[in-house]
Design a protein around this motif. Structure first.
Motif, short mmCIF file in Angstrom:
data_model
loop_
_atom_site.label_atom_id
_atom_site.label_comp_id
_atom_site.label_asym_id
_atom_site.label_seq_id
_atom_site.Cartn_x
_atom_site.Cartn_y
_atom_site.Cartn_z
N ALA A 102 0.87 -1.18 0.00
CA ALA A 102 0.00 0.00 0.00
C ALA A 102 0.90 1.23 0.00
CB ALA A 102 -0.91 0.00 1.22
N SER A 103 0.73 2.06 -1.02
CA SER A 103 1.58 3.23 -1.22
C SER A 103 0.80 4.51 -0.91
CB SER A 103 2.08 3.25 -2.67
OG SER A 103 2.65 4.49 -3.02
N TYR A 104 1.50 5.49 -0.33
CA TYR A 104 0.83 6.74 0.03
C TYR A 104 1.61 7.94 -0.50
CZ TYR A 104 4.35 6.62 3.78
OH TYR A 104 5.54 6.56 4.47
N PRO A 105 0.96 9.12 -0.62
CA PRO A 105 1.61 10.31 -1.17
C PRO A 105 2.76 10.80 -0.29
CG PRO A 105 -0.77 10.55 -1.20
CD PRO A 105 -0.45 9.34 -0.36
N TYR A 106 3.63 11.58 -0.94
CA TYR A 106 3.58 11.96 -2.35
C TYR A 106 4.29 10.93 -3.23
CZ TYR A 106 2.15 16.75 -0.99
OH TYR A 106 1.48 17.83 -0.49
N ASP A 107 3.77 10.81 -4.48
CA ASP A 107 4.46 9.99 -5.48
C ASP A 107 5.61 10.75 -6.12
OD1 ASP A 107 3.19 7.51 -5.49
OD2 ASP A 107 1.56 8.21 -6.76
N ASP A 108 5.50 12.06 -6.12
CA ASP A 108 6.47 12.92 -6.80
C ASP A 108 7.35 13.63 -5.77
OD1 ASP A 108 7.75 14.17 -8.86
OD2 ASP A 108 6.15 15.60 -9.29
N THR A 109 8.52 14.08 -6.21
CA THR A 109 9.43 14.82 -5.35
C THR A 109 9.46 16.29 -5.77
OG1 THR A 109 11.23 14.09 -6.80
CG2 THR A 109 10.90 12.87 -4.76
N PRO A 110 9.73 17.21 -4.83
CA PRO A 110 9.74 18.63 -5.18
C PRO A 110 10.78 18.97 -6.25
CG PRO A 110 9.69 18.34 -2.81
CD PRO A 110 9.94 16.99 -3.40
N GLN A 111 11.90 18.27 -6.22
CA GLN A 111 12.96 18.50 -7.20
C GLN A 111 13.15 17.24 -8.03
OE1 GLN A 111 14.20 21.53 -7.52
NE2 GLN A 111 13.03 22.23 -5.73
N PRO A 112 13.58 17.39 -9.29
CA PRO A 112 13.83 16.20 -10.12
C PRO A 112 14.78 15.23 -9.43
CG PRO A 112 13.96 18.19 -11.44
CD PRO A 112 13.86 18.64 -10.00
N ASN A 113 14.44 13.96 -9.50
CA ASN A 113 15.23 12.92 -8.85
C ASN A 113 15.84 12.01 -9.91
OD1 ASN A 113 16.33 10.92 -7.25
ND2 ASN A 113 14.36 10.07 -6.58
N PRO A 114 17.13 12.19 -10.22
CA PRO A 114 17.76 11.39 -11.29
C PRO A 114 17.67 9.88 -11.04
CG PRO A 114 19.18 13.22 -10.64
CD PRO A 114 18.08 13.14 -9.62
N GLY A 165 4.47 14.75 3.15
CA GLY A 165 3.61 15.92 3.12
C GLY A 165 3.06 16.21 4.49
N PRO A 166 2.16 17.18 4.59
CA PRO A 166 1.61 17.57 5.89
C PRO A 166 0.87 16.45 6.62
CG PRO A 166 1.12 19.22 4.22
CD PRO A 166 1.67 18.04 3.50
N ASP A 167 0.29 15.51 5.87
CA ASP A 167 -0.52 14.45 6.46
C ASP A 167 0.13 13.08 6.36
OD1 ASP A 167 -3.13 15.50 7.49
OD2 ASP A 167 -3.24 16.35 5.46
N THR A 168 1.46 13.04 6.39
CA THR A 168 2.14 11.75 6.24
C THR A 168 1.73 10.76 7.32
OG1 THR A 168 4.05 12.64 5.04
CG2 THR A 168 4.39 10.61 6.29
N ALA A 169 1.61 11.21 8.55
CA ALA A 169 1.21 10.29 9.63
C ALA A 169 -0.16 9.69 9.37
CB ALA A 169 1.23 11.01 10.97
N LEU A 170 -1.08 10.52 8.89
CA LEU A 170 -2.42 10.03 8.54
C LEU A 170 -2.35 9.04 7.40
CD1 LEU A 170 -5.56 10.17 8.59
CD2 LEU A 170 -5.36 12.12 7.02
N PHE A 171 -1.58 9.37 6.35
CA PHE A 171 -1.47 8.48 5.20
C PHE A 171 -0.87 7.14 5.59
CE2 PHE A 171 -1.83 12.25 2.30
CZ PHE A 171 -2.85 11.74 1.51
N ARG A 172 0.12 7.17 6.46
CA ARG A 172 0.75 5.91 6.89
C ARG A 172 -0.28 5.04 7.62
NH1 ARG A 172 6.09 5.04 6.94
NH2 ARG A 172 5.90 3.78 8.84
N ARG A 173 -1.12 5.68 8.43
CA ARG A 173 -2.14 4.92 9.15
C ARG A 173 -3.15 4.32 8.18
NH1 ARG A 173 -3.72 1.11 11.84
NH2 ARG A 173 -5.78 1.28 12.82
N LEU A 174 -3.58 5.11 7.19
CA LEU A 174 -4.55 4.61 6.23
C LEU A 174 -3.98 3.45 5.42
CD1 LEU A 174 -5.96 8.04 4.99
CD2 LEU A 174 -7.22 6.31 6.31
N ALA A 175 -2.73 3.59 4.98
CA ALA A 175 -2.10 2.51 4.24
C ALA A 175 -1.98 1.26 5.11
CB ALA A 175 -0.72 2.95 3.74
N ALA A 176 -1.68 1.46 6.40
CA ALA A 176 -1.55 0.33 7.32
C ALA A 176 -2.88 -0.37 7.54
CB ALA A 176 -0.96 0.80 8.65
#
Length: 379
Positions: free
Chosen positions: A33-45, A54-65
């Motif tokens: 189960a994957s959670y945001p963000y999928d993208d990075t602020p700067q290009p990632n080679p 992001g601001p809600d990472t703790a919430l997203f981790r719980r939802l994915a769990a």
């Protein structure tokens, strides 16, 4: 926007136009189960291995769990697909796994009120039909548990002093740099983990208001705001309005661009489940339904027929409609399951599952067809 395919524009519009609160996008190609963000602020080679929180990472981790723990074995986080990939607890940050500009879960979070994760259901994107039994057995509890998570946090209304709903008001949380906006009925829903929070509601032409709330596990908190009108209609300048404006902003907006999927696994095994006696399993799982499933893959024609049949048999609790058409002029079917289909019920949060966004990842489609039938026949 002119360079986008019609199905992309249709789904983007559908997401924006409906008050969805929670969502999951079902894929195939791994078990995580994957959670945001999928993208990075700067290009990632490297294209991976850099977390984009992001601001809600703790919430997203719980939802994915919640999904991973409800799954038969996803939560173990092992290298099920023999791709040298292990995910602690069966969850991962999207960009840490592989960087995807323009992912749908990022779009939901940044441009709508909806919180979405992406779930990879099986190693094989199109598992043999003989494996659909075990896929349903592995995912059924997770699919149901995740729906229930839509009730986490706080919900309420934003009114003016005369009890008129305020459309487009911002509702933010102090310390979390992400707001939601109210519907035309003044409703809002904000998913939150258990804890103490300060909400801030603001709207153009109104004074901002704060409220302290307590969110408890397994309960939905409620709060109604009444915003007084500003005597001065100029831009907000009070300290409360400045705080609300800061909360309403966002420090990072992912790039919007073409999506991608990781390369297919070299091993075609769909799960790491122990072998089962298929006839006995089929009999057991089919007994959960009034109409025994056919346990097979559905092409577009048979999918359309299947959906129409279910909607015809359960007209009081379903609505079948199209969100638009694809580049091949195929309908993008949406099946709504509700005790009041076709009508938003005030105060009730709306949830969505999306599947088969990638044409070769059919396992999610079959799980949603089974889930729809299960909900109609047993709930």
């Amino acid at each position: 926007m002119a360079d986008r395919e019609p199905e992309t524009l249709a789904v983007m519009t559908w997401i924006i136009d409906n008050p969805f609160v929670l969502s999951a996008n079902l894929h195939g190609g791994s078990v995580v189960a994957s959670y945001p963000y999928d993208d990075t602020p700067q290009p990632n080679p490297r294209g991976c291995c850099v977390a984009s929180d992001g601001p809600d990472t703790a919430l997203f981790r719980r939802l994915a769990a919640i999904y991973a723990q409800g799954h038969a074995f996803m939560h173990r986080g092992e290298d099920f697909c023999h791709m040298n990939e292990r995910f602690a607890g069966g969850i991962t940050n999207g960009a840490m796994w592989y960087d995807v500009p323009g992912g749908m879960q990022d779009f939901n979070y940044v441009f709508s009120n909806c919180v979405e994760i992406t779930v990879e259901l099986s190693c094989c994107k199109m598992p043999p039909e003989s494996k659909l039994l075990t896929e349903w057995k592995s995912n059924k509890k997770a699919l149901l548990d995740y729906i229930e998570a839509v009730h986490m946090g706080v919900k309420g209304l934003v009114f003016d002093e005369n009890n008129n709903p305020i459309h487009g008001a911002f509702v933010g949380v102090e310390g979390i740099d992400h707001n939601v906006t109210t519907t035309e009925r003044g409703e809002y829903w904000r998913l939150l983990l258990p804890g103490e929070y300060t909400l801030v509601a603001s709207a153009v032409g109104f004074q901002a208001m704060r409220a302290s709330i307590t969110v408890k596990d397994g309960e939905t908190s409620r709060h109604v705001f009444h915003l007084p009108r500003r005597s001065d209609s100029s831009a907000p300048d009070s300290s409360s309005d400045q705080v609300a404006a800061a909360i309403a902003g966002g420090a990072f907006v992912p790039k919007i661009g073409p999506s991608a999927t990781p390369p297919p696994p070299t091993v075609s095994s769909s799960t790491a489940s122990p072998p089962t006696k298929e006839p006995e399993l089929a009999q057991t799982l089919s007994a959960e339904f009034v109409t025994p499933p056919d346990w097979q893959h559905h092409d577009y024609a048979s999918l359309e027929s299947w959906l129409r049949d279910l909607a015809t048999r359960y007209p009081d609790i379903t609505r079948l409609y199209s969100a638009g058409v694809s580049v091949q002029n195929r309908q993008l079917w949406v099946l709504e399951v509700s005790d009041n289909p076709g009508r938003h019920e005030p105060g009730e949060p709306e949830f969505k599952y999306v599947a088969n966004m990638h044409g070769d990842e059919t396992v999610g489609r079959e799980m949603l067809l089974l889930l729809a039938r299960y909900l109609c026949e047993t709930e």
